[in-house]
Scaffold this motif. Structure first.
Motif, PDB file in Angstrom:
ATOM      1  N   LEU A 167       0.818  -1.212   0.000  1.00 30.07           N
ATOM      2  CA  LEU A 167       0.000   0.000   0.000  1.00 30.07           C
ATOM      3  C   LEU A 167       0.855   1.267   0.000  1.00 30.07           C
ATOM      4  N   GLY A 168       2.108   1.133   0.400  1.00 32.05           N
ATOM      5  CA  GLY A 168       2.989   2.296   0.447  1.00 32.05           C
ATOM      6  C   GLY A 168       2.801   3.167   1.672  1.00 32.05           C
ATOM      7  N   VAL A 169       2.257   2.585   2.759  1.00 31.52           N
ATOM      8  CA  VAL A 169       2.082   3.334   4.002  1.00 31.52           C
ATOM      9  C   VAL A 169       3.282   3.077   4.904  1.00 31.52           C
ATOM     10  N   PRO A 170       3.614   4.009   5.798  1.00 30.74           N
ATOM     11  CA  PRO A 170       4.813   3.840   6.622  1.00 30.74           C
ATOM     12  C   PRO A 170       4.666   2.742   7.671  1.00 30.74           C
ATOM     13  N   ARG A 171       5.788   2.070   7.921  1.00 26.35           N
ATOM     14  CA  ARG A 171       5.849   1.044   8.962  1.00 26.35           C
ATOM     15  C   ARG A 171       6.722   1.484  10.126  1.00 26.35           C
ATOM     16  N   SER A 172       7.276   2.664  10.039  1.00 24.59           N
ATOM     17  CA  SER A 172       8.114   3.209  11.106  1.00 24.59           C
ATOM     18  C   SER A 172       8.078   4.727  11.014  1.00 24.59           C
ATOM     19  N   MET A 173       8.468   5.376  12.098  1.00 25.61           N
ATOM     20  CA  MET A 173       8.523   6.833  12.085  1.00 25.61           C
ATOM     21  C   MET A 173       9.610   7.330  11.143  1.00 25.61           C
ATOM     22  N   SER A 174      10.688   6.583  11.025  1.00 26.65           N
ATOM     23  CA  SER A 174      11.745   6.998  10.094  1.00 26.65           C
ATOM     24  C   SER A 174      11.234   6.963   8.653  1.00 26.65           C
ATOM     25  N   GLU A 175      10.422   5.951   8.312  1.00 21.04           N
ATOM     26  CA  GLU A 175       9.826   5.914   6.972  1.00 21.04           C
ATOM     27  C   GLU A 175       8.886   7.097   6.748  1.00 21.04           C
ATOM     28  N   ALA A 176       8.322   7.615   7.832  1.00 24.19           N
ATOM     29  CA  ALA A 176       7.417   8.766   7.733  1.00 24.19           C
ATOM     30  C   ALA A 176       8.175  10.093   7.770  1.00 24.19           C
TER      31      ALA A 176
END
Length: 400
Positions: free
Chosen positions: A348-357
């Motif tokens: 889906l391309g949603v973040p799995r971590s705060m760093s990815e966000a």
């Protein structure tokens, strides 16, 4: 906090929303406004929704001449200032009903407007829920009658279903949660044609938020033994987990309709149902530029893993609803479920971590401050496993 009259393990009453669903259902808004006696509705939305001619045209056809104003000041995370401006406009136009169009921020803003308007003279701090030193939820009474709220959902936030809402004090980096049964949406509209105009990423992010709702209702200390909320949460989990990818990546109309229904079902029981994930997320989104949906996507796996130790049977029931095959130990099945969630998030391309966000590495003192706030968030009162500041600190570190 008002006295609990009914024993939680022997009484159940479903939420009092009126649900309209299916293609073209928004046309029923005309008769709904007649039914509730709304003669001067005000519509609220964000700028993007307000510029969507298809959505706004359908609603304008249904509301007609009675519409007194359109307020396009809805903002992400519902800043106190945007809600306060909405109160001013409601009074200026003498509106007797608020119609929200959009996602969670629109719904929260609508509820905030009618609550603050009615509870005149009280501040957001006067109205916010808190958690006592003993870990109990303290909800200030809001006795004044409220004008009706009607919600037209174009995302999967599910905020429109519950009597809870949040406003954000950006000056103090605080997300304030408020609860008042009288601001629950009188009616919720789920028209897949309207939702199909929403950007795919917003559907993905809000869909993960809805999935998180259903998961938390499944293992909450308050709703985990309620057979009625367990049934709706189970169905919501299945609908969302099985259809979210097709709705987002394939523009599948049937899948979009199913995830809309899954979203609505996910919020039945959310009061008393939301716990560690939402409690942590209020802090993550308060401190960082992360949307509510993305925050719950990030924290979903961490909450499941943390609570597995306390309520393994409830966590395994989540695996059942997701269609995770049985076999091996519960621990092995837990890892398979988390892997499947991770894989869905990646697709889906949603973040799995705060760093990815996009959050930079955080100093320990910053994480400690966040952890202290998270441990005292009202949502922690319903978590099946106690969460102190040390535990919250570890989760935040893992979630970065």
């Amino acid at each position: 906090m008002s006295e609990q009259i009914w024993a939680l393990d022997s009484h159940h009453q479903y939420e009092q929303n009126h649900f309209f669903y299916g293609e073209g259902c928004v046309q029923d808004l005309t008769s709904l406004l007649d039914e509730i006696g709304a003669e001067r509705p005000m519509l609220i939305c964000g700028e993007n929704v307000g510029a969507n001619e298809f959505v706004m045209g359908r609603i304008d056809d249904a509301v007609g001449d009675r519409l007194v104003h359109i307020y396009k000041g809805v903002r992400s995370k519902t800043p106190e200032s945007s809600a306060d401006r909405g109160v001013e406009l409601k009074r200026e136009y003498d509106a007797d009903c608020i119609i929200s169009v959009g996602g969670g921020s629109a719904s929260d803003t609508a509820k905030a407007i009618v609550a603050k308007d009615a509870e005149e003279g009280r501040s957001w701090d006067d109205l916010k829920a808190t958690i006592t030193d003993g870990g109990q939820l303290d909800v200030p009474p809001m006795p004044e009658p409220k004008d009706p709220v009607v919600a037209i959902s174009t995302t999967l936030s599910a905020a429109e279903v519950s009597e809870a809402f949040g406003v954000t004090d950006f000056d103090n980096e605080e997300r304030k949660v408020l609860v008042d049964e009288k601001v629950r949406s009188t009616a919720c509209f789920y028209d897949p044609e309207l939702a199909a105009t929403t950007p795919s990423y917003t559907i993905a992010s809000s869909g993960m938020n809805a999935l998180d709702h259903a998961v938390e209702v499944r293992y909450s200390a308050v709703t985990g033994d309620n057979p009625f909320y367990q049934a709706t949460a189970e169905k919501a989990t299945t609908l969302l987990f099985e259809n979210l990818e097709a709705a987002v990546l394939e523009d599948d109309e049937e899948a979009m309709e199913k995830v809309l229904y899954g979203s609505a079902l996910s919020a039945l029981g959310i009061i008393g149902g939301y716990c560690i994930n939402h409690a942590m997320n209020h802090v993550v989104c308060g401190y960082h530029d992360i949307s509510h949906g993305d925050g719950n996507s990030i924290l979903l796996q961490h909450g499941i893993r943390y609570n597995f130790e306390a309520v393994p049977d409830r966590v395994m029931s989540i695996a059942d609803a997701m269609g995770i095959e049985e076999g091996g130990s519960d621990e092995e099945r837990l890892e398979t479920m988390l892997s499947e969630i991770d894989s869905l998030q990646e697709r889906l391309g949603v973040p799995r971590s705060m760093s990815e966000a996009g959050v930079d590495e955080m100093p320990d003192e910053h994480v400690r401050e966040m952890a202290e706030h998270a441990a005292h968030d009202p949502g922690m009162a319903a978590n099946p496993r106690p969460v102190d500041a040390d535990a919250a600190f570890e989760i935040l570190q893992d979630a970065w």
